[in-house]
Design a protein around this motif. Structure first.
Motif, short mmCIF file in Angstrom:
data_model
loop_
_atom_site.label_atom_id
_atom_site.label_comp_id
_atom_site.label_asym_id
_atom_site.label_seq_id
_atom_site.Cartn_x
_atom_site.Cartn_y
_atom_site.Cartn_z
N LEU A 27 0.94 -1.30 -0.07
CA LEU A 27 -0.25 0.03 0.03
C LEU A 27 0.78 1.31 -0.04
O LEU A 27 0.62 2.23 -0.71
CB LEU A 27 -0.89 0.17 1.47
N CYS A 28 1.98 1.19 0.87
CA CYS A 28 2.82 2.44 1.00
C CYS A 28 3.51 2.55 -0.50
O CYS A 28 3.49 3.84 -0.95
CB CYS A 28 3.83 2.33 2.03
N PHE B 265 0.86 4.18 -2.81
CA PHE B 265 0.83 5.42 -2.68
C PHE B 265 1.97 6.37 -3.33
O PHE B 265 1.86 7.40 -3.87
CB PHE B 265 0.57 6.07 -1.34
N TYR B 266 3.06 5.77 -2.87
CA TYR B 266 4.40 6.63 -3.56
C TYR B 266 4.26 6.56 -4.96
O TYR B 266 4.67 7.60 -5.49
CB TYR B 266 5.70 5.94 -2.88
N TYR B 267 4.13 5.48 -5.65
CA TYR B 267 3.90 5.35 -7.18
C TYR B 267 2.92 6.36 -7.60
O TYR B 267 3.21 7.23 -8.53
CB TYR B 267 3.44 3.81 -7.66
N ASP C 2 17.15 0.87 -4.02
CA ASP C 2 17.25 2.39 -3.98
C ASP C 2 17.10 2.81 -2.54
O ASP C 2 15.78 3.06 -2.37
CB ASP C 2 16.34 2.65 -5.02
N PHE C 3 18.05 3.26 -1.80
CA PHE C 3 17.73 3.57 -0.28
C PHE C 3 16.88 4.78 -0.27
O PHE C 3 16.46 5.07 0.74
CB PHE C 3 19.10 3.74 0.26
N TYR D 15 11.93 7.44 1.50
CA TYR D 15 10.77 8.27 1.26
C TYR D 15 9.39 7.51 1.46
O TYR D 15 8.43 8.05 2.10
CB TYR D 15 10.85 8.92 -0.50
N VAL D 16 9.60 6.35 0.95
CA VAL D 16 8.49 5.33 1.27
C VAL D 16 8.18 5.24 2.75
O VAL D 16 6.87 5.22 3.19
CB VAL D 16 8.45 4.12 0.47
N THR D 17 9.22 4.92 3.52
CA THR D 17 9.23 4.76 5.05
C THR D 17 8.50 6.11 5.51
O THR D 17 7.81 6.25 6.35
CB THR D 17 10.57 4.64 5.43
#
Length: 178
Positions: free
Chosen positions: A48-49, A52-54, A84-85, A90-92
């Motif tokens: 889900l995260c 949403f980032y996409y 890709d850290f 960003y997603v975190t």
């Protein structure tokens, strides 16, 4: 026990799902989760995260005509693709917002209220009937009877426990009757 590189990669990729799950776990009342439930919910929150980032980076690409690379699926599928850290970070950060929104939906029973309006279910979101009654807007003043001592208490419920083992009340303005 030794972690493989792939296991470490999966754990890092689903760090956002774990963060979201931990927020929901700490801010909602529920029965204790089993290990398989924790894993499944963390995985679902992770997807889900990233979804949403996409959506956010797709909107960014359209609005600002810039190129942003979304590497989640390539990293998941291709063993040779590196993590890709920056994307994981960003997603975190986004996962914190997802955790808070999920907590809001759970605590305010948005899905249950919607389903009850459509007459799909009669279920409530609370752990048990005790929590359901105590969370009700109509539960302020209560009458408690102690039949053994022939006493009756009329009182205002200030606080109550969510524990399913021991139900506790913190009462105010108590009037005792024989």
């Amino acid at each position: 026990m030794e972690f493989s590189e792939f296991a470490l990669k999966i754990m890092l990729l689903f760090l956002p799902g774990i963060v979201s799950f931990l927020i929901v776990d700490k801010l909602t009342n529920h029965k204790e989760f089993k290990l398989y439930q924790i894993l499944i919910y963390s995985l679902l929150y992770g997807f889900l995260c990233y979804y949403f980032y996409y959506l956010l980076i797709t909107a960014w690409k359209i609005l600002f005509k810039s190129e942003i690379y979304f590497s989640f699926f390539n990293t998941l599928i291709d063993k040779e693709d590196v993590l890709d850290f920056k994307e994981i970070a960003y997603v975190t950060i986004l996962s914190i917002l997802v955790g808070f929104i999920s907590t809001f939906f759970i605590n305010y029973e948005i899905l249950n209220k919607f389903a009850r309006k459509l007459k799909i279910t009669k279920k409530f979101n609370d752990v048990d009937v005790w929590s359901y009654l105590m969370n009700s807007k109509n539960t302020e003043w209560v009458v408690i009877r102690d039949r053994k001592n022939d006493l009756m208490y009329e009182c205002w419920v200030e606080l109550f426990s969510y524990s399913t083992e021991k139900d506790e009340l913190f009462l105010r303005d108590v009037k005792v009757f024989k």
